[in-house]
Write a protein that holds these residues in place. Sequence first.
Motif, PDB file in Angstrom:
ATOM      1  N   ALA A  33       0.832  -1.205   0.000  1.00 12.30           N
ATOM      2  CA  ALA A  33       0.000   0.000   0.000  1.00 12.30           C
ATOM      3  C   ALA A  33       0.864   1.251   0.000  1.00 12.30           C
ATOM      4  O   ALA A  33       0.568   2.229  -0.702  1.00 12.30           O
ATOM      5  CB  ALA A  33      -0.935  -0.009   1.209  1.00 12.30           C
ATOM      6  N   LEU A  60       2.444   1.772  -3.461  1.00 10.89           N
ATOM      7  CA  LEU A  60       1.458   2.296  -4.409  1.00 10.89           C
ATOM      8  C   LEU A  60       1.078   3.732  -4.077  1.00 10.89           C
ATOM      9  O   LEU A  60       0.846   4.550  -4.975  1.00 10.89           O
ATOM     10  CB  LEU A  60       0.218   1.409  -4.416  1.00 10.89           C
ATOM     11  CG  LEU A  60       0.401   0.010  -5.001  1.00 10.89           C
ATOM     12  CD1 LEU A  60      -0.875  -0.807  -4.847  1.00 10.89           C
ATOM     13  CD2 LEU A  60       0.806   0.089  -6.474  1.00 10.89           C
ATOM     14  N   ARG A  76       3.407   6.179  -5.416  1.00 14.59           N
ATOM     15  CA  ARG A  76       3.239   6.350  -6.864  1.00 14.59           C
ATOM     16  C   ARG A  76       1.978   7.137  -7.215  1.00 14.59           C
ATOM     17  O   ARG A  76       1.991   7.952  -8.139  1.00 14.59           O
ATOM     18  CB  ARG A  76       3.176   4.977  -7.534  1.00 14.59           C
ATOM     19  CG  ARG A  76       3.115   5.018  -9.062  1.00 14.59           C
ATOM     20  CD  ARG A  76       2.870   3.619  -9.635  1.00 14.59           C
ATOM     21  NE  ARG A  76       3.787   2.621  -9.081  1.00 14.59           N
ATOM     22  CZ  ARG A  76       3.664   1.302  -9.270  1.00 14.59           C
ATOM     23  NH1 ARG A  76       2.639   0.840  -9.995  1.00 14.59           N
ATOM     24  NH2 ARG A  76       4.521   0.472  -8.743  1.00 14.59           N
ATOM     25  N   HIS A  77       0.885   6.903  -6.457  1.00 16.05           N
ATOM     26  CA  HIS A  77      -0.407   7.417  -6.877  1.00 16.05           C
ATOM     27  C   HIS A  77      -1.008   8.505  -5.990  1.00 16.05           C
ATOM     28  O   HIS A  77      -1.958   9.173  -6.410  1.00 16.05           O
ATOM     29  CB  HIS A  77      -1.425   6.268  -6.945  1.00 16.05           C
ATOM     30  CG  HIS A  77      -1.065   5.200  -7.929  1.00 16.05           C
ATOM     31  ND1 HIS A  77      -0.915   5.448  -9.278  1.00 16.05           N
ATOM     32  CD2 HIS A  77      -0.822   3.870  -7.751  1.00 16.05           C
ATOM     33  CE1 HIS A  77      -0.597   4.317  -9.894  1.00 16.05           C
ATOM     34  NE2 HIS A  77      -0.537   3.349  -8.996  1.00 16.05           N
ATOM     35  N   HIS A 114      -3.900   3.361   3.047  1.00  9.96           N
ATOM     36  CA  HIS A 114      -4.588   2.372   2.208  1.00  9.96           C
ATOM     37  C   HIS A 114      -5.353   3.070   1.092  1.00  9.96           C
ATOM     38  O   HIS A 114      -5.256   2.687  -0.086  1.00  9.96           O
ATOM     39  CB  HIS A 114      -5.573   1.541   3.041  1.00  9.96           C
ATOM     40  CG  HIS A 114      -4.960   0.868   4.218  1.00  9.96           C
ATOM     41  ND1 HIS A 114      -5.718   0.297   5.225  1.00  9.96           N
ATOM     42  CD2 HIS A 114      -3.664   0.674   4.566  1.00  9.96           C
ATOM     43  CE1 HIS A 114      -4.899  -0.221   6.135  1.00  9.96           C
ATOM     44  NE2 HIS A 114      -3.664   0.002   5.761  1.00  9.96           N
ATOM     45  N   SER A 172      -3.353   4.434  -1.763  1.00  9.16           N
ATOM     46  CA  SER A 172      -2.811   3.472  -2.727  1.00  9.16           C
ATOM     47  C   SER A 172      -3.647   3.447  -3.997  1.00  9.16           C
ATOM     48  O   SER A 172      -3.177   3.034  -5.056  1.00  9.16           O
ATOM     49  CB  SER A 172      -2.774   2.061  -2.115  1.00  9.16           C
ATOM     50  OG  SER A 172      -4.080   1.494  -2.034  1.00  9.16           O
ATOM     51  N   HIS A 173      -4.896   3.862  -3.888  1.00  9.67           N
ATOM     52  CA  HIS A 173      -5.829   3.895  -5.024  1.00  9.67           C
ATOM     53  C   HIS A 173      -5.958   2.523  -5.690  1.00  9.67           C
ATOM     54  O   HIS A 173      -5.975   2.411  -6.918  1.00  9.67           O
ATOM     55  CB  HIS A 173      -5.416   4.966  -6.042  1.00  9.67           C
ATOM     56  CG  HIS A 173      -5.533   6.359  -5.509  1.00  9.67           C
ATOM     57  ND1 HIS A 173      -6.706   7.072  -5.548  1.00  9.67           N
ATOM     58  CD2 HIS A 173      -4.622   7.158  -4.879  1.00  9.67           C
ATOM     59  CE1 HIS A 173      -6.518   8.272  -4.979  1.00  9.67           C
ATOM     60  NE2 HIS A 173      -5.274   8.334  -4.558  1.00  9.67           N
ATOM     61  N   ASN A 174      -6.028   1.482  -4.827  1.00 10.62           N
ATOM     62  CA  ASN A 174      -6.223   0.118  -5.324  1.00 10.62           C
ATOM     63  C   ASN A 174      -7.317  -0.530  -4.486  1.00 10.62           C
ATOM     64  O   ASN A 174      -7.090  -0.923  -3.340  1.00 10.62           O
ATOM     65  CB  ASN A 174      -4.926  -0.688  -5.234  1.00 10.62           C
ATOM     66  CG  ASN A 174      -5.037  -2.045  -5.889  1.00 10.62           C
ATOM     67  OD1 ASN A 174      -5.860  -2.866  -5.499  1.00 10.62           O
ATOM     68  ND2 ASN A 174      -4.204  -2.305  -6.882  1.00 10.62           N
ATOM     69  N   ARG A 175      -8.512  -0.632  -5.054  1.00 10.09           N
ATOM     70  CA  ARG A 175      -9.673  -1.073  -4.287  1.00 10.09           C
ATOM     71  C   ARG A 175      -9.538  -2.496  -3.760  1.00 10.09           C
ATOM     72  O   ARG A 175     -10.036  -2.816  -2.671  1.00 10.09           O
ATOM     73  CB  ARG A 175     -10.938  -0.939  -5.140  1.00 10.09           C
ATOM     74  CG  ARG A 175     -11.056  -1.958  -6.262  1.00 10.09           C
ATOM     75  CD  ARG A 175     -12.172  -1.624  -7.224  1.00 10.09           C
ATOM     76  NE  ARG A 175     -11.838  -0.434  -8.017  1.00 10.09           N
ATOM     77  CZ  ARG A 175     -12.673   0.092  -8.912  1.00 10.09           C
ATOM     78  NH1 ARG A 175     -13.858  -0.450  -9.107  1.00 10.09           N
ATOM     79  NH2 ARG A 175     -12.306   1.149  -9.602  1.00 10.09           N
ATOM     80  N   PHE A 176      -8.863  -3.360  -4.503  1.00  4.34           N
ATOM     81  CA  PHE A 176      -8.745  -4.749  -4.076  1.00  4.34           C
ATOM     82  C   PHE A 176      -7.772  -4.876  -2.906  1.00  4.34           C
ATOM     83  O   PHE A 176      -7.999  -5.660  -1.978  1.00  4.34           O
ATOM     84  CB  PHE A 176      -8.309  -5.628  -5.247  1.00  4.34           C
ATOM     85  CG  PHE A 176      -9.299  -5.614  -6.384  1.00  4.34           C
ATOM     86  CD1 PHE A 176     -10.495  -6.309  -6.280  1.00  4.34           C
ATOM     87  CD2 PHE A 176      -9.055  -4.882  -7.531  1.00  4.34           C
ATOM     88  CE1 PHE A 176     -11.427  -6.287  -7.300  1.00  4.34           C
ATOM     89  CE2 PHE A 176      -9.981  -4.843  -8.560  1.00  4.34           C
ATOM     90  CZ  PHE A 176     -11.174  -5.547  -8.450  1.00  4.34           C
ATOM     91  N   LEU A 177      -6.716  -4.105  -2.933  1.00  7.68           N
ATOM     92  CA  LEU A 177      -5.778  -4.082  -1.811  1.00  7.68           C
ATOM     93  C   LEU A 177      -6.457  -3.518  -0.569  1.00  7.68           C
ATOM     94  O   LEU A 177      -6.278  -4.041   0.540  1.00  7.68           O
ATOM     95  CB  LEU A 177      -4.547  -3.259  -2.172  1.00  7.68           C
ATOM     96  CG  LEU A 177      -3.493  -3.094  -1.068  1.00  7.68           C
ATOM     97  CD1 LEU A 177      -2.983  -4.447  -0.595  1.00  7.68           C
ATOM     98  CD2 LEU A 177      -2.341  -2.222  -1.568  1.00  7.68           C
ATOM     99  N   GLU A 215       9.034   4.985  -3.802  1.00  4.76           N
ATOM    100  CA  GLU A 215       8.225   3.785  -3.614  1.00  4.76           C
ATOM    101  C   GLU A 215       8.917   2.762  -2.719  1.00  4.76           C
ATOM    102  O   GLU A 215       8.328   2.242  -1.772  1.00  4.76           O
ATOM    103  CB  GLU A 215       7.894   3.159  -4.968  1.00  4.76           C
ATOM    104  CG  GLU A 215       7.022   4.040  -5.854  1.00  4.76           C
ATOM    105  CD  GLU A 215       6.694   3.386  -7.172  1.00  4.76           C
ATOM    106  OE1 GLU A 215       6.597   2.133  -7.216  1.00  4.76           O
ATOM    107  OE2 GLU A 215       6.523   4.107  -8.175  1.00  4.76           O
TER     108      GLU A 215
END
Length: 213
Positions: free
Chosen positions: A90, A93, A96-97, A135, A138-143, A187
């Motif tokens: 997380a 990411l 990065r995001h 979290h 991170s802009h990652n819904r699955f994570l 990162e």
Amino acid sequence: MPSERPPQKDAYGLILEAIDHGTYKPGDRLVESELADRFGVSRTPIREALQRLETQGMLVRDGRSLIVASLDHNALAELYIVRAELEGLAARLAARHATAEEVKVLGQMVQDDRARVSDPAALSRSNRRFHRQIHLASHNRFLIQQLDLVHRSMALLATTSLAAEGRGEAALAEHQAIVDALAAGDEAGAGEALRRHISAAFEQRLRLDAAQD
């Protein structure tokens, strides 16, 4: 014009929040009728919530009763291993995001927490918010979904490692190192800083548990 119905309380969320806040601790027995009275919810959604929490491993059977589960040494180690890897991902990411605004909010959270160092309970609640913000960054819904499951299991820990002498100050320094790496877009550095933070928390928790034996 018909009056609007009040929103239905979420029995599952209410019970989970009570466990998370320490109202119900590992080993406590949860009684359907008592929960319904406490939360002002009918017994049917309470029953469904208890079944769901049992399926998720938050509650375990003790005869015909349900009690809040506890984590033994092996389960604790397994949980922290998974947490360190997922949180590290997380952070990578997020480096990065994350938007500049998200990083700024995280930095402000660290500054605000300096006033909570002498209050482990308040610092623990704020610590959860800080990690949740990473979290989301991170802009990652699955994570995020997987980390929600991990942090749900963290509610089964009866005490916070932040209660140990000096741990609050150390944790805030670790949080600041994470924010600095995020701000730099580093990162690898962000991931490593967060893994070190989780490792330090795990080590402190093991010390607290050992002192109670």
